[in-house]
Motif scaffolding. Structure first.
Motif, short mmCIF file in Angstrom:
data_model
loop_
_atom_site.label_atom_id
_atom_site.label_comp_id
_atom_site.label_asym_id
_atom_site.label_seq_id
_atom_site.Cartn_x
_atom_site.Cartn_y
_atom_site.Cartn_z
N VAL A 19 0.82 -1.21 0.00
CA VAL A 19 0.00 0.00 0.00
C VAL A 19 0.86 1.26 0.00
O VAL A 19 0.52 2.27 -0.61
CB VAL A 19 -0.94 0.00 1.23
N ALA A 20 1.99 1.21 0.69
CA ALA A 20 2.79 2.41 0.91
C ALA A 20 3.29 3.05 -0.37
O ALA A 20 3.56 4.24 -0.42
CB ALA A 20 3.96 2.08 1.83
N LEU A 78 -10.66 10.25 2.74
CA LEU A 78 -10.39 9.44 1.56
C LEU A 78 -11.68 9.18 0.78
O LEU A 78 -12.78 9.21 1.35
CB LEU A 78 -9.76 8.12 1.98
N THR A 79 -11.50 8.90 -0.50
CA THR A 79 -12.66 8.57 -1.32
C THR A 79 -13.29 7.25 -0.86
O THR A 79 -14.51 7.13 -0.77
CB THR A 79 -12.24 8.48 -2.80
N ASN A 80 -12.43 6.28 -0.56
CA ASN A 80 -12.91 4.97 -0.13
C ASN A 80 -12.12 4.48 1.08
O ASN A 80 -11.24 3.62 0.95
CB ASN A 80 -12.77 3.96 -1.28
N PRO A 81 -12.39 5.03 2.27
CA PRO A 81 -11.62 4.61 3.44
C PRO A 81 -11.82 3.12 3.74
O PRO A 81 -12.93 2.61 3.61
CB PRO A 81 -12.17 5.49 4.56
N ARG A 82 -10.72 2.47 4.12
CA ARG A 82 -10.84 1.07 4.53
C ARG A 82 -11.10 0.95 6.03
O ARG A 82 -11.59 -0.07 6.51
CB ARG A 82 -9.57 0.30 4.16
N ALA A 83 -10.76 1.99 6.76
CA ALA A 83 -11.04 1.99 8.20
C ALA A 83 -12.52 2.29 8.43
O ALA A 83 -13.13 3.07 7.68
CB ALA A 83 -10.18 3.02 8.91
N ARG A 116 -2.40 5.97 4.06
CA ARG A 116 -2.16 4.90 3.08
C ARG A 116 -2.77 3.58 3.52
O ARG A 116 -3.07 2.72 2.68
CB ARG A 116 -0.65 4.74 2.84
N GLN A 117 -2.95 3.42 4.81
CA GLN A 117 -3.61 2.21 5.31
C GLN A 117 -5.12 2.30 5.19
O GLN A 117 -5.82 1.33 5.49
CB GLN A 117 -3.21 1.96 6.76
N LEU A 329 2.99 -2.04 13.34
CA LEU A 329 2.55 -2.81 14.51
C LEU A 329 1.27 -2.21 15.09
O LEU A 329 0.35 -2.95 15.49
CB LEU A 329 3.66 -2.83 15.57
N VAL A 330 1.20 -0.89 15.10
CA VAL A 330 -0.01 -0.23 15.62
C VAL A 330 -1.19 -0.51 14.69
O VAL A 330 -2.31 -0.81 15.13
CB VAL A 330 0.23 1.28 15.78
N GLN A 331 -0.92 -0.43 13.38
CA GLN A 331 -1.98 -0.71 12.41
C GLN A 331 -2.51 -2.13 12.57
O GLN A 331 -3.73 -2.38 12.49
CB GLN A 331 -1.45 -0.49 10.99
N ALA A 332 -1.60 -3.07 12.82
CA ALA A 332 -2.03 -4.46 13.01
C ALA A 332 -2.94 -4.57 14.23
O ALA A 332 -3.94 -5.30 14.21
CB ALA A 332 -0.80 -5.35 13.17
#
Lengths: 341, 341
Positions: A19-20, A78-83, A116-117, A329-332
């Motif tokens: 993703v990055a 974001l246009t399409n956030p995954r969060a 980016r996540q 690690l935080v994202q995980a």
């Protein structure tokens, strides 16, 4: 403390790596100010001031109504956030939201990482700092502002021993394994802003107003932001889906009702060289608060980077040379809480 | 003055309209600090301070080396910019880069407009304001800070007559045709930050350093930023491809060498109600500078909004209800200079 499973983090890091390299599909970038009040000042003498070279002088009456104690918040949607929820990033003392935007050696900051996540990200400047503005002192802000010297953070932020500081960069002594980008220390100093130590109540009110305006959300706090985040969760437990406290420096007092937080997973992240005296006093206070949350049936985990084999991280770990690895690690952990789509 | 062709602007507005509804492909969002120096303060007494509730007190020595006079710059870089050069946006006095980010009633600001038109955008906070931080005064910044009252801008920024201001929003009198979002005036007040009137040289140095770091570029300035922009162009004429001065409040002194700018097209943008006494004194000084540029063989045009049929625009025209329409006229001028791909 319950160290988190290494296998989980490893898998998430692999998943997030591609993703990055991509760009972002951004719906909107904007900002707003939240909270604050109108205050009246009376009895000061008028002055004549020239505001721009060549402009005529203007007579200024310093008395009147002033808008004070608001907080600045910038968002990237974001246009399409995954969060599933927006991520709010609250900085530490003597700093601003710039903490999250960049590293002093010019790599992308955690704001960009979490964008980016797939998170909508809200970066704020605490009331009184940065684009939040500041008010006349001592009339509105009691006491006087505190200015951080260029050297104070060297020991306090655990880049090196406190006596390793020197004005001459060539003579500074850092920890041998320090992950801070040492050559950029003076550049980091440019991120410092003055602070008062009398304004915690106003800072908290502005954060609470932000939570009411944009949450439910996930909140990430750093250092002095720690206690503001813990307290914001206590003040609006139905609005906070998770709280990540990066090197928090304070926690709610003994007797605060941690049971309110039992539905809010907490993660506390610590870097290395915690044997410095200041931090030896700070950390038990945070662990007491984590224990209180757990005793009430909640989740309050710890990501201890040295225990995970990551050595040399400073207090400013979002700026360290392995900042993206730590962010991963935080994202995980966020993903493990079911907060990603 | 040479009013710009209406036909040209009309065509460009039609061309730019569909872009506004789309998202952005963003390569990177980040920030940096530029310029500044290390200053030493000596002879002040030490203090003991508690920084976070529950944290142990710390003994602070207010003397030492401080990083001062830097400037904060945030950038949004597009994946595929249509503009040939980045666009730098410099705000006016008593404000920060927030000027460009939003309108006080929450519509997207000019930053978003010009991003959607395909510009990489750099929004900065003038040295001393916002995220640039500020230094101990009077030791580093001479004099004392100036705080803008909530009411001062009402007349000065030509939202209404100066005597139309009232603390009670219901009793404020605006110009009948005012385009400022009147109900959001107090929200606009939250964007104010303190300023000094002794620091123009340091502000200019930081802007000049920014130009050296990121240009060639197009520079857009507002109000107090006007003279900083005109002077930055004089100081680095090879680095500035065009300059847009929105309601500039100052210009270089008589005798400044306008011939250096003959290759740099200038556009000055004015709103309505310029018959207010302060602006009756400001505007001729700007027109003198435009004439000097033209006399040297350069281009210094004027976009006079009332002359174009747009009535009621305030000094804060990037926040007025027709802000996108005005931005579209500016974008058309930029395109007419050959600065879009």
């Amino acid at each position: 403390m319950r160290p988190i499973q290494a296998a989980l983090f490893g898998a998430a890091l692999l998943a997030s790596a591609p993703v990055a390299a991509q760009g972002l599909e951004v719906r909107e970038i904007g900002s707003f100010h939240v909270g604050g009040r109108t205050a009246t000042i009376e009895g000061l003498a008028p002055r004549e001031i020239v505001f721009s070279p060549g402009a005529p002088p203007m007579r200024i009456n310093p008395n009147g109504d002033f808008q004070v104690e608001q907080m600045y918040v910038q968002y990237v949607r974001l246009t399409n956030p995954r969060a599933r929820l927006p991520l709010l990033m609250w900085h530490g003392g003597g700093l601003t939201g710039v903490t999250w935007e960049t590293t002093p050696d010019g790599r992308p900051g955690w704001q960009m990482f979490f964008l980016r996540q797939g998170h909508d990200v809200y970066v704020s400047d605490a009331m009184e700092r940065g684009r939040s503005g500041w008010a006349r002192s001592p009339e509105i802000f009691a006491g006087e502002p505190v200015f951080r010297t260029l050297g104070e953070g060297w020991g306090l932020f655990r880049v090196g021993p406190a006596d390793g500081w020197h004005s001459d960069p060539a003579q500074r002594r850092a920890f041998a394994d320090s992950k801070f980008p040492l050559a950029a220390w003076n550049q980091f100093g440019k991120q410092s802003v003055p602070r008062w130590v009398t304004t915690d109540a106003q800072i908290q009110r502005a954060y609470d107003a932000l939570v009411q305006q944009v949450c439910p959300c996930v909140i990430m706090v750093h250092s002095q932001g720690g206690n503001f985040g813990f307290t914001a969760a206590l003040n609006a437990p139905d609005k906070v889906a998770a709280l990540i406290a990066v090197e928090p420096s304070g926690a709610p007092p003994v007797g605060a009702d941690a049971a309110k937080l039992k539905a809010i997973p907490h993660l506390v992240v610590w870097g290395d060289h915690m044997d410095q005296p200041f931090w030896q006093r700070i950390r038990p206070n945070i662990e007491r608060w984590q224990a209180a949350i757990r005793d009430a049936g909640g989740k309050a985990e710890t990501l201890d980077l040295p225990a995970r084999g990551l050595r040399g991280n400073s207090h400013m770990l979002m700026m360290d040379t392995n900042s993206d690895e730590v962010a991963g690690l935080v994202q995980a952990w966020i993903a493990a809480q079911g907060l990603m789509r």
